[in-house]
Design a protein around this motif. Structure first.
Motif, PDB file in Angstrom:
ATOM      1  N   ALA A   9       2.768  -1.615   4.175  1.00  0.00           N
ATOM      2  CA  ALA A   9       2.326  -0.256   3.892  1.00  0.00           C
ATOM      3  C   ALA A   9       3.478   0.717   4.107  1.00  0.00           C
TER       4      ALA A   9
ATOM      5  N   ILE B 223       0.860  -1.179   0.000  1.00  0.00           N
ATOM      6  CA  ILE B 223       0.000   0.000   0.000  1.00  0.00           C
ATOM      7  C   ILE B 223       0.897   1.229   0.000  1.00  0.00           C
TER       8      ILE B 223
ATOM      9  N   HIS C  80      -6.221   4.053   4.720  1.00  0.00           N
ATOM     10  CA  HIS C  80      -5.899   3.238   3.547  1.00  0.00           C
ATOM     11  C   HIS C  80      -5.630   1.779   3.925  1.00  0.00           C
ATOM     12  N   VAL C  81      -5.233   1.547   5.164  1.00  0.00           N
ATOM     13  CA  VAL C  81      -4.844   0.197   5.584  1.00  0.00           C
ATOM     14  C   VAL C  81      -6.034  -0.582   6.165  1.00  0.00           C
TER      15      VAL C  81
ATOM     16  N   THR D 126       1.683   6.113   5.291  1.00  0.00           N
ATOM     17  CA  THR D 126       0.333   5.810   4.820  1.00  0.00           C
ATOM     18  C   THR D 126      -0.671   6.066   5.934  1.00  0.00           C
TER      19      THR D 126
ATOM     20  N   GLN E   9      -8.413  -2.583   3.931  1.00  0.00           N
ATOM     21  CA  GLN E   9      -7.807  -3.790   3.361  1.00  0.00           C
ATOM     22  C   GLN E   9      -7.871  -4.941   4.371  1.00  0.00           C
TER      23      GLN E   9
ATOM     24  N   GLY F 171      -2.314   5.491  -1.062  1.00  0.00           N
ATOM     25  CA  GLY F 171      -3.387   4.506  -0.962  1.00  0.00           C
ATOM     26  C   GLY F 171      -3.477   3.569  -2.147  1.00  0.00           C
ATOM     27  N   LYS F 172      -2.543   3.653  -3.093  1.00  0.00           N
ATOM     28  CA  LYS F 172      -2.535   2.698  -4.217  1.00  0.00           C
ATOM     29  C   LYS F 172      -2.172   1.324  -3.679  1.00  0.00           C
ATOM     30  N   THR F 173      -2.718   0.281  -4.307  1.00  0.00           N
ATOM     31  CA  THR F 173      -2.468  -1.082  -3.839  1.00  0.00           C
ATOM     32  C   THR F 173      -1.856  -1.929  -4.948  1.00  0.00           C
TER      33      THR F 173
ATOM     34  N   ILE G 264       0.670  -7.418   4.774  1.00  0.00           N
ATOM     35  CA  ILE G 264       0.403  -6.045   4.357  1.00  0.00           C
ATOM     36  C   ILE G 264       1.655  -5.228   4.619  1.00  0.00           C
TER      37      ILE G 264
END
Length: 139
Positions: free
Chosen positions: A101, A63, A109-110, A105, A113, A67-69, A99
């Motif tokens: 990140a 992440i 955003h996390v 971040t 997910q 916030g792009k994954t 995850i």
């Protein structure tokens, strides 16, 4: 000749000393008392594990700060990510999700997910962290 004795003035009860004692007790109990709310049941927080190898298997979700994954190195949006995680989970029902990140971040955003992983049935979610460096550590 009769001398009159002066009457001794009745001692007024000084309440000032009592007020001081009560004030000091109030301050004392405020300082030693717990001000945070406690849970009505036992809560033992998880313990971080650093210095160990990460468990093998599973997939890695990256992440970015914005916030792009990306799943295992392939950037994808939320809909594609959900489908890809469901496909991976169908192959391996005991799959782990790591995850990873960016340190800056936002939590907004996390957490979605993690919720999505839980909704899909993923039971092991590993949050990848970097241990804090001590002054004697080599870069």
């Amino acid at each position: 000749m009769r001398l009159k004795r002066s009457r001794a003035a009745p001692h007024s009860e000084t309440i000032i000393a009592l007020i001081d004692v009560v004030f000091f007790l109030l301050v004392f109990f405020m300082l030693i008392g717990r001000m945070d709310a406690t849970a009505p049941f036992d809560v033992t927080p998880p313990q971080a594990q650093t210095g160990r190898d990460m468990p093998a298997g599973g997939v890695t979700l990256a992440i970015s700060q914005e916030g792009k994954t990306a799943l295992d190195g392939h950037e994808m949006g939320a809909a594609d990510l959900s489908l890809a995680l469901a496909a991976e989970l169908s192959k391996d029902p005991e799959m782990r999700l790591r995850i990873n990140a960016h340190r800056a971040t936002d939590l907004r955003h996390v957490l979605p997910q993690v919720s999505q992983a839980e909704a899909l049935g993923i039971r092991d979610v590993i949050l990848v962290v970097t241990p804090e460096r001590t002054p004697g550590d080599q870069p």
